[in-house]
Scaffold this active site. Structure first.
Site, PDB file in Angstrom:
ATOM      1  N   CYS A  87      63.469  28.877  51.375  1.00 45.29           N
ATOM      2  CA  CYS A  87      63.581  29.574  50.356  1.00 45.29           C
ATOM      3  C   CYS A  87      62.181  30.222  50.824  1.00 45.29           C
ATOM      4  O   CYS A  87      61.544  30.593  51.151  1.00 45.29           O
ATOM      5  CB  CYS A  87      64.557  30.116  49.114  1.00 45.29           C
ATOM      6  SG  CYS A  87      66.180  30.723  49.917  1.00 45.29           S
ATOM      7  N   LYS A 139      61.271  40.609  47.187  1.00 44.70           N
ATOM      8  CA  LYS A 139      62.356  39.540  47.993  1.00 44.70           C
ATOM      9  C   LYS A 139      61.021  37.608  47.781  1.00 44.70           C
ATOM     10  O   LYS A 139      60.920  37.111  47.521  1.00 44.70           O
ATOM     11  CB  LYS A 139      62.719  39.408  48.452  1.00 44.70           C
ATOM     12  CG  LYS A 139      63.838  38.172  49.370  1.00 44.70           C
ATOM     13  CD  LYS A 139      64.965  37.535  48.246  1.00 44.70           C
ATOM     14  CE  LYS A 139      65.068  36.179  48.592  1.00 44.70           C
ATOM     15  NZ  LYS A 139      66.395  36.165  49.020  1.00 44.70           N
TER      16      LYS A 139
HETATM   17  N1  SAJ Z   1      60.174  23.114  42.479  1.00 49.70           N
HETATM   18  C1  SAJ Z   1      58.981  22.641  42.090  1.00 49.70           C
HETATM   19  N2  SAJ Z   1      58.109  22.733  41.280  1.00 49.70           N
HETATM   20  C2  SAJ Z   1      59.363  23.329  40.162  1.00 49.70           C
HETATM   21  C3  SAJ Z   1      59.889  24.057  40.441  1.00 49.70           C
HETATM   22  C4  SAJ Z   1      60.701  24.101  41.854  1.00 49.70           C
HETATM   23  O1  SAJ Z   1      58.382  21.886  42.583  1.00 49.70           O
HETATM   24  O2  SAJ Z   1      59.021  23.816  39.013  1.00 49.70           O
HETATM   25  C5  SAJ Z   1      60.353  22.792  43.694  1.00 49.70           C
HETATM   26  C6  SAJ Z   1      61.829  21.864  44.247  1.00 49.70           C
HETATM   27  O3  SAJ Z   1      61.797  20.706  43.710  1.00 49.70           O
HETATM   28  C7  SAJ Z   1      62.572  22.389  46.125  1.00 49.70           C
HETATM   29  C8  SAJ Z   1      61.161  24.124  45.939  1.00 49.70           C
HETATM   30  O4  SAJ Z   1      60.281  23.859  44.577  1.00 49.70           O
HETATM   31  O5  SAJ Z   1      62.363  21.552  46.203  1.00 49.70           O
HETATM   32  C9  SAJ Z   1      62.083  25.165  45.623  1.00 49.70           C
HETATM   33  O6  SAJ Z   1      63.389  25.058  44.686  1.00 49.70           O
HETATM   34  P1  SAJ Z   1      64.249  26.116  43.942  1.00 49.70           P
HETATM   35  O7  SAJ Z   1      64.375  25.528  43.176  1.00 49.70           O
HETATM   36  O8  SAJ Z   1      62.154  27.086  42.793  1.00 49.70           O
HETATM   37  O9  SAJ Z   1      64.299  27.488  44.731  1.00 49.70           O
HETATM   38  P2  SAJ Z   1      65.590  27.463  46.038  1.00 49.70           P
HETATM   39  O10 SAJ Z   1      64.515  27.250  47.165  1.00 49.70           O
HETATM   40  O11 SAJ Z   1      66.706  26.667  45.204  1.00 49.70           O
HETATM   41  O12 SAJ Z   1      65.467  29.193  45.264  1.00 49.70           O
HETATM   42  C10 SAJ Z   1      64.746  30.291  45.916  1.00 49.70           C
HETATM   43  C11 SAJ Z   1      64.934  31.366  43.889  1.00 49.70           C
HETATM   44  N3  SAJ Z   1      63.525  32.227  43.738  1.00 49.70           N
HETATM   45  C12 SAJ Z   1      63.369  32.480  42.460  1.00 49.70           C
HETATM   46  O13 SAJ Z   1      63.661  31.492  41.531  1.00 49.70           O
HETATM   47  C13 SAJ Z   1      62.351  33.504  43.018  1.00 49.70           C
HETATM   48  C14 SAJ Z   1      66.600  32.232  44.298  1.00 49.70           C
HETATM   49  O14 SAJ Z   1      66.215  32.625  42.928  1.00 49.70           O
HETATM   50  C15 SAJ Z   1      65.894  32.730  45.586  1.00 49.70           C
HETATM   51  O15 SAJ Z   1      67.510  33.802  45.972  1.00 49.70           O
HETATM   52  C16 SAJ Z   1      66.281  31.922  46.946  1.00 49.70           C
HETATM   53  O16 SAJ Z   1      65.366  30.594  46.309  1.00 49.70           O
HETATM   54  C17 SAJ Z   1      66.060  32.628  47.977  1.00 49.70           C
HETATM   55  O17 SAJ Z   1      67.318  32.750  48.598  1.00 49.70           O
HETATM   56  O18 SAJ Z   1      64.585  33.757  48.391  1.00 49.70           O
END
Ligand code: SAJ
Length: 423
Positions: free
Chosen positions: A256, A202
């Site tokens: 996360c 995780k």
């Molecule tokens: N972000 C970027 N660039 C990207 C992707 C995201 O700057 O290419 C930023 C987003 O704008 C945001 C942050 O990163 O601020 C995180 O967003 P996210 O949508 O990537 O992730 P979370 O926090 O909503 O969800 C993540 C997920 N983990 C993965 O994809 C490995 C989800 O599957 C997990 O269950 C969750 O964290 C968790 O609970 O850990």
């Protein structure tokens, strides 16, 4: 089969409801009286597709009850927050409290499952010593496993059912019991491993994403000095079959990806160099956005800055760890007059406006921070006369800079180094 779920938050509640829908008798527990009150009034307030309907269904069938106190069950599932505490270490107080709550209800043959994200070795070094207080023999009379949630806000139900699940039990019986339970609704593959590996998987997933985003953000900074378009370069690099670079932006938010990598740093400070650096790069991104805003309004007397989006990511109303809040607070501290437009977040914030027209009226710089879908379709032509200075800054590459330039806007997109062309 009966299940007691401790913590009815954004993971615990849908998990409880999915188990109830699959024929398990579920009792949900939350220490927050507001949560229980809201459930009692069926006031769910959720933007998760399908969740409200499913909750009504399991409540009507009397498969899901809830209160502030646990009750006896075959399985206890813990889904409480593990926020980042002092010195950037995991704050385990909610997990400890959850175990304390269930201790008086534990019986021979029970299974305890932890879904919360935790540092490596939490089950062995923290949970098991607490469970020993039950007097039951761990591994023979009491079974324990970790089954971390891995779902994406906005797609919770679909991903809870469809995603693969990682399960790490303390022994074979714990694994078998946990697999049998999740099989009730999980359609994805269930992978069984040992507890520490499951804890690490995780954390590695989220740290991988953080490192990848930090790399994209570093390339974006490089693009601004070297003079190329990072968005186009990433798109083309990703046409390679073994490359998957993430997107740059104003920083990384949420509970996360912005948090979990610190659990790795805490567990292994000597080794976690890249993970720590990635965190620092992503944490510095909002400061860079502020520097760019200052460039955009340079020479303007008492500038008015409009911020679009407070949520940490697209199409959700969640502001936890949001880089937009860092940008907002820094600008406030520097004395800028702000206008904030955020259609998803109900949070009361000073300077918040409710329409796009209001947001741009008298503005000297409109800054796109969150990639909410509707921000991609904003009508600039109809409101351009309302701006005081026609300057925009796009941190998500959602806008067509050439088209905005045609409308008379000075448009800067982070990670392009091409902004002079449009000014
Ligand atoms: N972000 C970027 N660039 C990207 C992707 C995201 O700057 O290419 C930023 C987003 O704008 C945001 C942050 O990163 O601020 C995180 O967003 P996210 O949508 O990537 O992730 P979370 O926090 O909503 O969800 C993540 C997920 N983990 C993965 O994809 C490995 C989800 O599957 C997990 O269950 C969750 O964290 C968790 O609970 O850990």
């Amino acid at each position: 089969m009966s299940l007691c779920v401790i913590g009815l938050g954004y993971i615990g509640l849908p998990t409880a409801v999915l188990f109830a829908d699959s024929g398990v008798r579920v009792h949900g527990v939350d220490i927050n009286p507001d949560v229980i009150k809201r459930l009692r009034n069926r006031n769910f307030h959720t933007w998760e597709p399908g969740l409200e309907k499913l909750m009504n269904h399991v409540m009507e069938k009397e498969m899901f009850t809830f209160s502030s106190q646990p009750q006896q069950a075959d399985v206890f599932l813990i889904s409480v927050p593990t926020p980042i505490g002092k010195n950037r270490t995991a704050d385990m107080q909610h997990v400890a409290k959850a175990i304390e709550m269930i201790l008086p209800f534990l019986q021979r043959g029970n299974l305890i499952i932890l879904e919360s994200t935790v540092p490596p070795n939490t089950i062995n070094d923290f949970i098991i010593p607490l469970l020993r207080k039950s007097g039951l023999h761990i591994g023979e009379e009491l079974f324990v496993s970790i089954a971390p949630e891995r779902v994406f806000p906005g797609r919770l139900l679909v991903e809870m059912i469809g995603n693969d699940r990682i399960i790490g039990g303390i022994n074979e019986e714990s694994n078998n019991m946990t697999v049998a339970l999740y099989r009730k609704f999980v359609k994805g593959k269930i992978h069984v491993t040992d507890v520490v590996t499951a804890e690490m998987v995780k954390l590695m997933e989220n740290a991988y994403r953080d490192v990848n985003i930090a790399f994209a953000n570093e390339m974006a900074r490089m693009a601004e000095t070297v003079g190329f378009n990072v968005w186009e370069a990433i798109r083309l690099a990703n046409s390679h079959p073994r490359v998957h670079i993430h997107q740059p932006g104003p920083g990384v938010g949420g509970h996360c990806i912005a948090v979990d990598p610190w659990f790795l740093v805490g567990a292994s400070p000597q080794e976690a160099n890249m993970v720590r650096l990635a965190r620092n790069i992503n944490d510095s991104a909002p400061y860079h956005v502020v520097e760019m805003i200052e460039q955009c309004v340079k020479g303007v007397e008492s500038p008015v800055v409009t911020l679009l989006g407070l949520a940490f990511k697209a199409n959700v109303d969640d502001v936890r760890e949001s880089p937009s809040l860092v940008v907002m607070n820094l600008l406030k501290r520097k004395g800028y007059t702000l206008k904030i437009f955020e259609p998803y977040v109900t949070l009361r914030v000073e300077d918040k406006v409710s329409t796009w027209e209001e947001a741009v009226t008298g503005s000297d710089c409109v800054v796109l921070l969150t990639d909410h879908e509707q921000f991609g379709q904003l009508n600039f032509n109809g409101v351009k006369h309302l701006f005081r200075t026609k300057t925009v800054l796009d941190t998500r590459n959602m806008w067509d800079a050439a088209r905005l330039a045609e409308l008379g806007f000075a448009c800067t997109t982070i990670g392009t180094g091409l902004h002079e062309k449009y000014i």
